[in-house]
Each structure stands twice: as structure tokens, then as C-alpha cells.
Write a protein that holds these residues in place. Structure first.
Motif, short mmCIF file in Angstrom:
data_model
loop_
_atom_site.label_atom_id
_atom_site.label_comp_id
_atom_site.label_asym_id
_atom_site.label_seq_id
_atom_site.Cartn_x
_atom_site.Cartn_y
_atom_site.Cartn_z
N SER A 132 0.93 -0.93 0.06
CA SER A 132 0.07 -0.13 -0.40
C SER A 132 0.54 1.34 -0.01
N VAL A 138 1.06 -3.87 -6.27
CA VAL A 138 0.32 -4.82 -6.26
C VAL A 138 0.08 -5.62 -7.28
N LEU A 160 1.57 1.75 -7.41
CA LEU A 160 0.58 2.87 -6.55
C LEU A 160 1.49 4.06 -6.21
#
Length: 160
Positions: A132, A138, A160
């Protein structure tokens, strides 16, 4: 309605299915490729790997664009440094709960129904918690069918 017999290939020629034969066949095909371990350490079964070079793989990690494209999971018991071994790129990979624990950090094997992602903090590991932080990626790798089986289906990385 008239009974019909399916056409099959027998010795390279189309023919009707012979009496007493069936079309029953196993439907559990998986793709496995052989590759050389480019890591300085052994890669144990279930380790997610990426293509590091021509015919070579290394432990994948979700912290850099170059290491996120998961080819598959190690299918051999272990691949020694500079050794060659099997990488399963899709389908169901069975392993013991202890073998899964070694790459997930969990206890008791996989969590049935759980989705597993490439770990950003540690190379060659899987996690149920997607990365995150900014700069991480991811990468969904697969889903657990049971405590000992995962359906491998790597997806492209999302930055991200």
C-alpha cells in the motif's frame, strides 16, 4: 433421435469413437517451464519468481518495477543456486502446509479462499495484505483452494 458417435483422431485419421471407448480425460492441465536459479540462495517450492535473464529466474518482489512480473511459483522441491528446476505458471500447485508457511509467513498453510499478493518487503514471499506504500506494486498471484493448494493466476502489477 438417432444415436450419434463423436469423431476422434485415431493414428492421425478422423474416425468414429470405437465401441467401448470413452472421451473421459483428466482436466487438470498446468504449464511448467524449466529455468535456472539466478539467486545466490536456493529457491524453495512455492517461491514466486520473475524472469531475471535468458532462461534464468530470481525471487520476485513488489518493490521495484523490474522484479514484479511474476512468471509463476517454484514447483520443484527446491532449486539450488545456478541449478535448474520447474516453475509452474498456472493451475493448482499443491504443497504441504509447512512449505506454504515458509513463503507466506502464516501458520497452518494457506487460508482457504484467501487471495495472495507478491510481498513488497521481502523477495520471494507472498502475503494476503496487498502492498500500500507509494513506490510499491500490487501483484495478485493466486487464490487458495485449501490449506495446501493454490490456484496460480499472476496478474500484471499495479503501481502505487
Amino acid at each position: 433421435m438417432a444415436a450419434r458417435k463423436p469423431l476422434v483422431l485415431i493414428n492421425g485419421r478422423a474416425a468414429q469413437l470405437p465401441a467401448g471407448d470413452t472421451l473421459a480425460a483428466a482436466a487438470s492441465e498446468v504449464d511448467v517451464v524449466n529455468a535456472v536459479n539466478a539467486n545466490i540462495a536456493a529457491l524453495p517450492i512455492c517461491t514466486p519468481v520473475y524472469i531475471q535473464g535468458a532462461g534464468a529466474v530470481d525471487a520476485a518482489q513488489a518493490n521495484a518495477n523490474g522484479t514484479t512480473e511474476v512468471l509463476g511459483l517454484v514447483n520443484s522441491a527446491s532449486i539450488a543456486p545456478a541449478g535448474s528446476g520447474a516453475i509452474q505458471t498456472n493451475g493448482v500447485l499443491p504443497a504441504s502446509t509447512g512449505q506454504w508457511d515458509a513463503v507466506t509467513g502464516e501458520s497452518g498453510g494457506l487460508t482457504p479462499g484467501g487471495t495472495y499478493f507478491l510481498d513488497a518487503a521481502n523477495p520471494g514471499l507472498l502475503t494476503q495484505t496487498p502492498p500500500s506504500a507509494v513506490g510499491e506494486f500490487v501483484v495478485r498471484v493466486g487464490r487458495a483452494l485449501s490449506t495446501t493448494e493454490m490456484v496460480i493466476n499472476p496478474e500484471p502489477a499495479i503501481a502505487l
